[in-house]
Design a protein around this motif. Structure first.
Motif, PDB file in Angstrom:
ATOM      1  N   PHE A 219       0.964  -1.285  -0.019  1.00 24.77           N
ATOM      2  CA  PHE A 219       0.040  -0.056  -0.021  1.00 24.77           C
ATOM      3  C   PHE A 219       0.963   1.288  -0.020  1.00 24.77           C
ATOM      4  CE2 PHE A 219      -2.345  -3.247   2.101  1.00 24.77           C
ATOM      5  CZ  PHE A 219      -3.546  -3.506   1.034  1.00 24.77           C
ATOM      6  N   ALA A 220       1.982   1.237   0.692  1.00 22.55           N
ATOM      7  CA  ALA A 220       2.771   2.196   0.982  1.00 22.55           C
ATOM      8  C   ALA A 220       3.536   2.562  -0.347  1.00 22.55           C
ATOM      9  CB  ALA A 220       3.883   2.112   1.881  1.00 22.55           C
ATOM     10  N   VAL A 221       3.888   1.518  -1.247  1.00 18.56           N
ATOM     11  CA  VAL A 221       4.754   1.576  -2.238  1.00 18.56           C
ATOM     12  C   VAL A 221       3.949   2.111  -3.366  1.00 18.56           C
ATOM     13  CG1 VAL A 221       5.980   0.493  -3.960  1.00 18.56           C
ATOM     14  CG2 VAL A 221       6.495  -0.200  -1.782  1.00 18.56           C
ATOM     15  N   GLY A 227       0.331   6.883  -6.546  1.00 21.50           N
ATOM     16  CA  GLY A 227      -0.827   7.597  -5.759  1.00 21.50           C
ATOM     17  C   GLY A 227      -1.931   6.727  -5.798  1.00 21.50           C
ATOM     18  N   VAL A 228      -1.948   5.621  -5.635  1.00 20.64           N
ATOM     19  CA  VAL A 228      -3.051   4.874  -5.416  1.00 20.64           C
ATOM     20  C   VAL A 228      -3.628   4.776  -3.859  1.00 20.64           C
ATOM     21  CG1 VAL A 228      -4.165   2.672  -5.861  1.00 20.64           C
ATOM     22  CG2 VAL A 228      -2.263   3.258  -7.014  1.00 20.64           C
ATOM     23  N   THR A 229      -4.915   5.285  -3.578  1.00 19.77           N
ATOM     24  CA  THR A 229      -5.073   5.370  -2.230  1.00 19.77           C
ATOM     25  C   THR A 229      -6.374   4.301  -2.216  1.00 19.77           C
ATOM     26  OG1 THR A 229      -6.623   7.100  -2.910  1.00 19.77           O
ATOM     27  CG2 THR A 229      -4.454   7.613  -1.650  1.00 19.77           C
TER      28      THR A 229
ATOM     29  N   TYR B 291       5.169  -0.296 -12.946  1.00 19.65           N
ATOM     30  CA  TYR B 291       3.763  -0.589 -12.996  1.00 19.65           C
ATOM     31  C   TYR B 291       2.990  -0.686 -11.547  1.00 19.65           C
ATOM     32  CZ  TYR B 291       5.072  -1.963 -17.739  1.00 19.65           C
ATOM     33  OH  TYR B 291       6.020  -1.989 -18.767  1.00 19.65           O
ATOM     34  N   SER B 292       1.858   0.015 -11.536  1.00 20.61           N
ATOM     35  CA  SER B 292       1.113  -0.001 -10.185  1.00 20.61           C
ATOM     36  C   SER B 292       0.638  -1.566  -9.980  1.00 20.61           C
ATOM     37  CB  SER B 292       0.102   0.981 -10.149  1.00 20.61           C
ATOM     38  OG  SER B 292      -0.930   0.455 -10.972  1.00 20.61           O
ATOM     39  N   LYS B 316      -8.159   1.086  -9.663  1.00 20.98           N
ATOM     40  CA  LYS B 316      -7.315   1.791  -9.153  1.00 20.98           C
ATOM     41  C   LYS B 316      -5.973   1.302  -9.514  1.00 20.98           C
ATOM     42  CE  LYS B 316      -9.596   4.556  -6.117  1.00 20.98           C
ATOM     43  NZ  LYS B 316      -9.386   4.240  -4.751  1.00 20.98           N
ATOM     44  N   VAL B 317      -5.554   0.054  -9.614  1.00 22.52           N
ATOM     45  CA  VAL B 317      -4.289  -0.308 -10.037  1.00 22.52           C
ATOM     46  C   VAL B 317      -4.380  -1.179 -11.150  1.00 22.52           C
ATOM     47  CG1 VAL B 317      -3.066  -0.432  -7.862  1.00 22.52           C
ATOM     48  CG2 VAL B 317      -4.568  -2.389  -8.491  1.00 22.52           C
TER      49      VAL B 317
END
Lengths: 713, 491
Positions: A219-221, A227-229, B291-292, B316-317
């Motif tokens: 989550f942090a990374v 910018g994923v929350t 990549y997310s 979101k990802v």
């Protein structure tokens, strides 16, 4: 037979293609053969069932004049004095047969109902008989409507009726995946095309995944880099707790109590239950595919429970092992697993054990560690149950053997193929068994391999000690890795002298002697262990697991106390001798009625059930053969005679000590044929002869020895 | 007049991606042909459903008629709605009892199923509760003090609640199992059979799955009453999915994956690994590659698993690395590529994994990285599925898996319809990336609270009174499409 019908009814098969075609001739002949009352009754029941299900369907009746009437079967009376009386509704004449009047005339006589007396009925045809007892539904109906089944039923029961009815094909059963894919059973191998990276492409992370191990916070990374929350809120999915309720506090307390209650209960071996209750179980033997996706294809309930206890590969493999290569619990031998299942509370012991092992340096003779292991082993042995029934003789023999060479069974457990075997010094207690016990000990490994010793899975006597462990179904990996996990200290009783250097060397010489004899074998075998492991490695395909899955019995029933064992063995001895005398020259094992499970020789008290030939030469090296653990072999050992065998898989017969003259000839005692080798030399029993027994026993070792060699070649 | 309610619906933008026969090969029925209650129809249409898929067409009328159903249909062809619709139709909101029990094998799937129930049933005034392991058991017990009509859960937790009489199933006439083959696999079956003892002796059972590697006859005989069997599969794999393998060395896998990332036009991708350790490591590498990426597996905390699941479904990802925990049932419409970084052991796992792409008849790509040791497994699974997987070509035709217009791909919780949770109330919506704010279902804030008292006024606000109050929903004979179609099932 009714059961068949009802069973099928439940499957919902609308089946209709039942060809119950009976030849009228069979009818007349039915008097010719004798049928028991019950058979007759069964047939009558079937006929009644047939008629009952046929009511309201179309039927064609041929009367004795040859006129055929068709109509709806309204009623019939199978009890009629002269055959089956039939009532047809809305009859039609379809064939005038030999009748003088024409069809129209006959038809004009017909009313709504036509009653045909039994004596007039020549043939009754039933169409569209549906045994399923229920309406057809949906697609089945569509499929089947095209097929018109014709059932010709006879009036008197005859033996033909049942056959075709039970052979009906079960149609429209729920299809499995392979049914749908229509896959053929042959797995098609083919050349795979190698993937080649583009030339110009450079990729600097040419490493497999496990080359780096860093834990990270996803989550942090992801928030930092991309910018994923998160917007997760459980109320999107589930209901709200009403905290405004006036009773909320009370409810909270109550809920707390119940929750604690639930969470404190065990999971009774079910991984999913354990998971849901938040119990951490050791599930490293099963991966998430097993747990959440794959469907277990094994059919046996026992195995399922046991699978959970089977843990074959270390939880964190450094390198990725594809599932196919992992020693899958699926493949594990039931014996191994079951013996593990018998361990009640391994987890409680682990941490302590591990700590101890870490503290103890490699090769250290930590008494406390051994003590721990010992205690655990003891606990295990008390709880361990052999999952099948053991013949009386074997129990007797087991007992006797442990008397003679008390350490032998444990020694069997101790084999650690990964390390060079080292002997210990325990003076032989019995001259006769000295060879065996020494050699047995020789295979024992005293090197405390602290790193590898894992007591999580205390070895089971039965599984380690006897060959069925290596049933064809068990992969080698599994066996080996499991063996590695056996703790070194596992087999030493507290009173058992700890090996010190002096004893080592002393006995080591003894072993070397034996080793020489086995060098060849060892080279051939993959294992680095001693004789037993060579034996083990070679063995897998000789023995299939044959046990009955009876885990209820206590080990006590299998290992009777000394007194009864001796008594029993003596009784058996007498029995055997007498039977032997009564039929001298016959193939003993086969013919002796008093022997159970093909273990006629057992009672002599030999640790080895196989002893075959009286032979006095006792002084040769005997490769260690764990005593007390042949039951499965014995059960399937069809008296050394494949043809006479009871259909057990043949492979182990090749290894049967009764098998042939090969090993006999190899014996130093000269070519003395085994007593059961009837053609060569009929065995002359000597009642109560101690010397015979002893010699006998020794010979048995020898046979064993020879047998191994024969196999290893 | 009667049709007014339809014009009031908030129907989401039409998903224009091409679809295959797997979902289009129907008899042409509409949802209105099922005589569903109006509130339910409203929910169905507002969820963007237009016509029933084949499995829905087959299963809904039979299930509403009360028959036991054993149905199999391909992955992502609408099985969930096929049992949720009859469930919602049968549940009576005024009866304060658990009236339907839906069992699924994993917690994420429970969440998802519950979300479908809530979406389709949002006008029905029905409260649907999820109960799975990994969450606070005390909270679940407290939740059961409130009215719960539909209970969705995983077997272990449900058994615990039922056996303590916390969840009263004694008047629950409907028992549903999704992924029935897994649920009847040995490890779950024992739990299921215990749960069944808490249900009334006469109850209706609906069993659904895409795979049945083994027959479930024993269970059928024992627990189902004259089950109506639906099999809509004459082949196992989805028509819309193109499968390839890439035969690589183990240490080439990352390289290969990187190439795939750079060459493929990935909308969202799911990558499967065979161990939890590898899941984490691979996810790390993927973020390193730029990549997310989220990961999920069963050894994580449930709160984290939920978060990952929710965010990935929200889009979101771009990538999700996971174990077989998310192999079954997970429905993320935007996924167009599935990569088996490690090859699975069993055919059903393979089938479910690749079925994560190509949802609801759309197109998708499944790529298997095969190493030397996997090859026999590949052969075996090919044999079981009766297909042959081709080697990956240098260039993959985009038309095989990329939709021209994926702007209308449904997302489970369009931001605008998120409830007044703390997050929304705090005004955090604005922080979200703008491209994600496509309203899908409705633009009106949706109240998910179970309380009907709050619910009713809101509905009146949302729908003009005359539309909402008009007559009982059962009086729907005037629906125009009714005239053309004779009801196809008269059960």
């Amino acid at each position: 037979m009714k059961g068949t019908y009802s069973g099928k009814r439940r499957e919902g098969n609308g089946n209709s293609n039942n060809g119950i075609n009976r030849n009228p001739n069979a009818n007349t002949s039915s008097g010719a053969f004798y049928e028991t009352e019950e058979t007759t009754k069964n047939f009558n029941d079937r006929l009644n069932y047939l008629l009952a299900t046929s009511i309201s369907t179309e039927a064609t009746v041929t009367v004795t004049t040859g006129v055929k009437y068709s109509g709806i079967l309204a009623a019939c009376n199978p009890e009629g004095s002269n055959g089956v009386d039939v009532v047809l509704k809305f009859p039609k004449v379809i064939d005038k047969g030999f009748a003088t009047s024409n069809i129209d005339q006959l038809a004009s006589d017909l009313k709504e109902n036509l009653v045909i007396k039994g004596e007039d009925v020549a043939e009754l045809q039933l169409h569209d008989v549906n045994f399923s007892g229920e309406g057809k539904v949906g697609k089945e109906a569509k499929e089947e409507s095209g097929q018109k089944a014709e059932v010709k039923a006879e009036f008197k029961p005859s033996s033909k009726l049942a056959g075709p009815a039970t052979e009906r094909k079960i149609k429209a059963e729920f299809k499995t995946d392979t049914d749908i894919s229509g896959a053929n059973t042959v797995i098609k191998e083919r050349e795979l095309e190698k993937w080649v990276p583009d030339d110009h492409e450079t990729f600097d992370m040419n490493e497999s995944l496990e080359d780096s191990t860093t834990s990270w916070n996803q989550f942090a990374v992801n928030e930092e880099k991309f910018g994923v929350t998160s917007t997760f809120d459980e109320h999107l999915y589930t209901t709200r707790i009403n905290k405004d309720d006036p009773n909320y506090l009370h409810r909270l307390k109550e809920a707390d109590r119940i929750a604690k209650e639930i969470e404190s209960q065990g999971a009774s071996g079910n991984v999913h239950l354990a998971e849901e209750r938040g119990i951490i179980v050791d599930d490293s033997g099963i991966d998430e595919e097993d747990k959440y996706s794959g469907v277990d294809r094994r059919g046996d309930e026992l195995l399922a429970a046991l699978k959970l206890n089977a843990k074959s590969n270390p939880p964190k493999a450094k390198k990725y092992v594809p599932p196919t290569l992992r020693s899958q619990p699926h493949n594990a031998d039931p014996a191994i697993i079951s013996s593990k299942a018998a361990v009640i509370s391994p987890q409680t012991v682990h941490p302590k054990e591990h700590k101890n092992q870490e503290l103890a340096p490699e090769g250290g003779h930590s008494h406390s560690r051994k003590k721990n292991q010992l205690d655990e082993l003891k606990e295990f042995s008390e709880k361990f149950k052999v999952p099948y029934e053991m013949p009386e003789e074997v129990k007797a023999m087991l007992k006797k053997s442990s008397e003679n060479s008390p350490k032998a069974p444990q020694a069997a457990l101790k084999v650690n193929p990964s390390l060079p075997p080292k002997p210990t010094s325990t003076p032989p207690t019995n001259p006769n068994s000295s060879a065996s016990s020494k050699n047995a000990r020789a295979t024992r490994d005293l090197t405390p391999s602290a790193n590898k010793a894992e007591l999580r899975k205390p070895p089971a006597r039965m599984s380690q000690g006897h060959t069925p462990v290596h049933s064809p179904s068990s992969g080698r990996h599994a066996n080996i890795s499991r063996r590695r996990n056996i703790s070194q200290g596992s087999f030493f009783g507290s009173k058992c002298p700890l090996a010190n250097k002096k004893d080592f060397s002393k006995n080591f010489n003894m072993f070397i002697k034996g080793k020489e004899a086995f060098e060849q074998n060892r080279a051939a075998g993959k294992s680095k262990g001693g004789a037993a492991s060579v034996f083990v490695i070679e063995k897998p395909y000789f023995t299939a697991p044959t046990w009955f899955s009876n885990v209820e019995q206590s080990y006590r029933t299998m290992f009777p106390d000394e007194h009864t064992a001796i008594q029993r063995s003596q009784m058996k001895m007498q029995q055997r001798s007498m039977s032997a005398m009564s039929s001298p020259g016959s193939p003993h094992m086969m013919g002796v009625p008093g022997m159970m499970m093909g273990m006629p020789m057992g009672p002599s008290g030999s640790p080895n059930p196989y002893m075959m030939a009286p032979n006095a030469s006792a002084n040769m090296y005997m490769p260690f053969q764990p005593p007390a653990f042949y039951p499965p072999v014995m059960q399937m050992m069809p008296m050394g005679d494949e043809r006479g065998g009871s259909g057990t898989p043949p492979p182990q017969n090749t290894g049967s000590p009764l098998g042939g003259p090969t090993f006999m000839n190899a014996g130093p005692g000269g070519p003395i044929p085994p007593f059961n080798y009837s053609a060569a030399a009929p065995f002359q029993p000597v009642m109560g002869s101690r010397s015979f027994r002893q010699g006998f026993q020794n010979q048995s070792y020898q046979n064993h020895h020879n047998r191994h060699r024969a196999h290893d070649r | 007049m009667e049709d007014d309610w339809k014009s009031q619906l908030n129907i989401p933008k039409k998903d224009t991606r091409p679809q295959t026969d797997d979902v289009l090969n129907t008899r042409g029925n509409t949802f209105e042909d099922f005589y569903l209650k109006r509130e339910l129809l409203m929910g169905i249409f507002e969820a963007g459903f237009e016509k029933p898929s084949p499995i829905q067409e087959e299963a809904i009328p039979i299930a509403i008629a009360g028959r036991d159903v054993l149905a199999r249909a391909k992955n992502g062809t609408g099985k969930t709605a096929a049992f949720v619709v009859p469930t919602l139709e049968k549940v009576k909101p005024k009866v304060n009892k658990i009236q339907a029990l839906i069992m699924v094998p994993t917690r994420e799937l429970a969440l998802q199923t519950s979300q479908v129930v809530r979406t389709l049933g949002k006008h029905c005034g029905i409260s649907c509760m999820v109960t799975t392991g990994g969450t606070n058991l005390r909270d679940d017990i407290l939740r059961l003090n409130e009215p719960v009509h539909i209970l969705v859960g995983t077997p272990g937790r449900v058994l615990d609640l039922a056996s303590r009489k916390v969840a009263d199933l004694s008047e629950c006439p409907l028992f549903v199992m999704d992924e029935a083959d897994k649920m009847l696999s040995r490890d779950f079956k024992a739990i299921i059979e215990q749960i069944l003892t808490f249900l009334p002796p006469v109850h209706q059972s609906l069993l659904f799955s895409a795979t049945f590697p083994l027959t479930v006859k024993e269970f059928m005989v024992k627990h189902l009453h004259k089950p109506y069997e639906i099999n809509l599969m004459d082949e196992l794999t989805l028509k819309g999915i193109t499968q390839y393998y890439a035969f690589v060395e183990e240490r080439q896998k990352l390289h290969c994956l990187n190439t795939l990332f750079s060459k493929l036009q990935i909308n969202q991708a799911i990558i499967f690994c065979n161990s939890t350790n590898r899941v984490e490591l691979l996810a790390k590498k993927i973020t390193d590659l730029g990549y997310s990426c989220y990961y999920s597996h069963a050894r994580m905390k449930q709160s984290e698993r939920n978060k990952v699941f929710h965010e990935f479904r929200q889009g979101k990802v771009r990538t999700l690395v996971c174990s077989d925990l998310l192999t079954r049932g997970i429905d993320i419409q935007a996924v167009n590529v599935v990569i088996n970084f490690d090859f699975p052991k069993t055919a059903e796992t393979y089938l479910h994994r690749i079925g994560r792409s190509g949802r609801f008849g759309h197109l998708g790509l499944a790529i298997n990285l095969i190493n030397w040791n996997d090859r026999f497994n590949l052969y075996k699974i090919e044999q079981e599925l009766g297909t042959e997987i081709a080697a990956i070509p240098a260039q993959i035709d985009k038309s095989l898996y990329v939709a021209e217009d994926d702007s209308a791909v449904p997302v489970p919780f369009p931001l605008a319809s998120l409830p007044n949770t703390m997050a929304n109330v705090a005004g955090q919506q604005q922080q979200l990336p703008p491209q994600l704010t496509q309203p899908q279902f409705t633009a009106v804030p949706q109240q998910y609270a179970p309380q009907q008292q709050q619910y009713m006024p809101q509905q009146q606000y949302q729908y003009p009174p005359q539309a909402f109050m008009q007559g009982p929903p059962q009086s729907m004979e005037q629906a125009p499409s009714m005239q053309g179609h004779a009801p196809q099932q008269t059960y």
